[in-house]
Design a protein around this motif. Structure first.
Motif, PDB file in Angstrom:
ATOM      1  N   VAL A   1       0.672  -1.203   0.132  1.00 34.91           N
ATOM      2  CA  VAL A   1       0.071   0.114  -0.119  1.00 34.91           C
ATOM      3  C   VAL A   1       1.013   1.155   0.048  1.00 34.91           C
ATOM      4  O   VAL A   1       1.848   1.384   0.966  1.00 34.91           O
ATOM      5  CB  VAL A   1      -1.106  -0.017   1.192  1.00 34.91           C
ATOM      6  CG1 VAL A   1      -1.717   1.434   1.464  1.00 34.91           C
ATOM      7  CG2 VAL A   1      -1.962  -1.149   1.197  1.00 34.91           C
ATOM      8  N   PHE A   2       0.741   2.163  -0.973  1.00 32.18           N
ATOM      9  CA  PHE A   2       1.394   3.407  -1.111  1.00 32.18           C
ATOM     10  C   PHE A   2       0.424   4.594  -1.226  1.00 32.18           C
ATOM     11  O   PHE A   2      -0.179   4.901  -1.921  1.00 32.18           O
ATOM     12  CB  PHE A   2       2.167   3.095  -2.568  1.00 32.18           C
ATOM     13  CG  PHE A   2       3.071   4.252  -2.773  1.00 32.18           C
ATOM     14  CD1 PHE A   2       4.081   4.433  -2.027  1.00 32.18           C
ATOM     15  CD2 PHE A   2       2.882   4.887  -3.974  1.00 32.18           C
ATOM     16  CE1 PHE A   2       5.273   5.332  -2.297  1.00 32.18           C
ATOM     17  CE2 PHE A   2       3.794   6.258  -4.256  1.00 32.18           C
ATOM     18  CZ  PHE A   2       4.831   6.197  -3.331  1.00 32.18           C
ATOM     19  N   SER A   3       0.317   5.119   0.215  1.00 33.07           N
ATOM     20  CA  SER A   3      -0.861   6.163   0.266  1.00 33.07           C
ATOM     21  C   SER A   3      -0.305   7.399   1.073  1.00 33.07           C
ATOM     22  O   SER A   3       0.696   7.317   1.467  1.00 33.07           O
ATOM     23  CB  SER A   3      -1.902   5.590   1.158  1.00 33.07           C
ATOM     24  OG  SER A   3      -2.721   6.312   1.315  1.00 33.07           O
ATOM     25  N   THR A   4      -0.951   8.264   0.959  1.00 27.82           N
ATOM     26  CA  THR A   4      -0.820   9.653   1.850  1.00 27.82           C
ATOM     27  C   THR A   4      -1.172   9.153   3.269  1.00 27.82           C
ATOM     28  O   THR A   4      -0.805  10.148   4.181  1.00 27.82           O
ATOM     29  CB  THR A   4      -1.522  10.726   1.197  1.00 27.82           C
ATOM     30  OG1 THR A   4      -2.897  10.682   1.214  1.00 27.82           O
ATOM     31  CG2 THR A   4      -0.972  11.110   0.064  1.00 27.82           C
ATOM     32  N   ALA A   5      -2.059   8.283   3.535  1.00 25.66           N
ATOM     33  CA  ALA A   5      -2.412   8.016   4.983  1.00 25.66           C
ATOM     34  C   ALA A   5      -1.470   7.648   5.588  1.00 25.66           C
ATOM     35  O   ALA A   5      -0.384   7.113   5.117  1.00 25.66           O
ATOM     36  CB  ALA A   5      -3.688   6.883   4.706  1.00 25.66           C
ATOM     37  N   SER A   6      -1.557   7.798   7.029  1.00 23.84           N
ATOM     38  CA  SER A   6      -0.375   7.213   8.009  1.00 23.84           C
ATOM     39  C   SER A   6      -0.918   6.781   9.491  1.00 23.84           C
ATOM     40  O   SER A   6      -0.273   6.664  10.146  1.00 23.84           O
ATOM     41  CB  SER A   6       0.729   8.232   8.023  1.00 23.84           C
ATOM     42  OG  SER A   6       0.296   9.489   8.581  1.00 23.84           O
ATOM     43  N   ASP A   7      -2.316   6.958   9.325  1.00 25.15           N
ATOM     44  CA  ASP A   7      -2.970   6.650  10.688  1.00 25.15           C
ATOM     45  C   ASP A   7      -2.931   4.969  11.000  1.00 25.15           C
ATOM     46  O   ASP A   7      -3.129   4.372  10.139  1.00 25.15           O
ATOM     47  CB  ASP A   7      -4.265   7.037  10.753  1.00 25.15           C
ATOM     48  CG  ASP A   7      -5.126   6.509   9.933  1.00 25.15           C
ATOM     49  OD1 ASP A   7      -6.171   5.650  10.172  1.00 25.15           O
ATOM     50  OD2 ASP A   7      -5.035   6.891   8.554  1.00 25.15           O
ATOM     51  N   MET A   8      -2.701   4.726  12.293  1.00 26.61           N
ATOM     52  CA  MET A   8      -2.443   3.140  12.568  1.00 26.61           C
ATOM     53  C   MET A   8      -3.774   2.190  12.269  1.00 26.61           C
ATOM     54  O   MET A   8      -3.669   1.381  11.691  1.00 26.61           O
ATOM     55  CB  MET A   8      -2.364   3.065  13.920  1.00 26.61           C
ATOM     56  CG  MET A   8      -1.077   3.387  14.409  1.00 26.61           C
ATOM     57  SD  MET A   8       0.156   2.625  13.398  1.00 26.61           S
ATOM     58  CE  MET A   8      -0.060   0.788  13.906  1.00 26.61           C
ATOM     59  N   LYS A   9      -5.251   3.037  12.199  1.00 31.71           N
ATOM     60  CA  LYS A   9      -6.151   2.141  11.811  1.00 31.71           C
ATOM     61  C   LYS A   9      -6.395   1.914  10.361  1.00 31.71           C
ATOM     62  O   LYS A   9      -6.330   0.677  10.040  1.00 31.71           O
ATOM     63  CB  LYS A   9      -7.493   3.193  11.864  1.00 31.71           C
ATOM     64  CG  LYS A   9      -8.722   2.355  11.698  1.00 31.71           C
ATOM     65  CD  LYS A   9     -10.100   3.213  12.132  1.00 31.71           C
ATOM     66  CE  LYS A   9     -11.312   2.554  11.941  1.00 31.71           C
ATOM     67  NZ  LYS A   9     -11.955   2.946  10.476  1.00 31.71           N
ATOM     68  N   THR A  10      -5.831   2.838   9.391  1.00 32.87           N
ATOM     69  CA  THR A  10      -5.765   2.682   8.114  1.00 32.87           C
ATOM     70  C   THR A  10      -4.761   1.503   7.685  1.00 32.87           C
ATOM     71  O   THR A  10      -4.691   0.613   6.785  1.00 32.87           O
ATOM     72  CB  THR A  10      -5.628   3.700   7.144  1.00 32.87           C
ATOM     73  OG1 THR A  10      -6.395   4.731   7.329  1.00 32.87           O
ATOM     74  CG2 THR A  10      -5.477   3.598   5.748  1.00 32.87           C
TER      75      THR A  10
END
Length: 131
Positions: A87-96
């Motif tokens: 996964v290569f995303s702007t997200a960085s939160d633990m849930k995601t």
């Protein structure tokens, strides 16, 4: 990976597609990278592929079929179920991150801000023995 890897990038943002493919070309312009704009296009690409990619890089936020939906479908028994997905995303939160791993993602990487960081990260993933 001892040979030049083949990659499927699933990313809807054209600028991110260009930056990613430019970074790969900077590392080794023999790397084959196919691009799909969403999970649905990626499934169609994989269904029609004569050979599967060595790695799949997957954005999460896309139209039609997002990254989570793609992971669910591929890991549920698709012929590409054993291809590692990063996964290569702007997200960085633990849930995601946890959700992505539970759905079968091999790794979760937050998109780096600098081109040089992207090149270094990709090089390390594709050619770990030469770090």
């Amino acid at each position: 990976m001892t040979t030049t890897p083949s990659i499927l990038l699933i990313e809807d943002d054209i600028d991110d597609q260009e930056i990613f493919t430019s970074a790969l070309a900077f590392i080794d312009n023999g790397i084959v990278c196919s691009v799909a704009a969403n999970g649905y296009e990626a499934i169609m690409h994989l269904n029609n592929a004569a050979t599967l990619p060595d790695l799949i890089f997957l954005d999460l936020n896309m139209p039609m079929m997002n990254g989570s939906q793609f992971l669910r479908e591929v890991k549920a028994g698709h012929k590409a179920k054993d291809v590692p997905v990063i996964v290569f995303s702007t997200a960085s939160d633990m849930k995601t991150i946890q959700e992505s791993r539970q759905l079968g993602a091999e790794q979760f990487i937050t998109k780096p801000e600098k081109f040089s960081e992207l090149v270094g990260m990709l090089h390390g993933l594709l050619f770990p023995a030469t770090r």
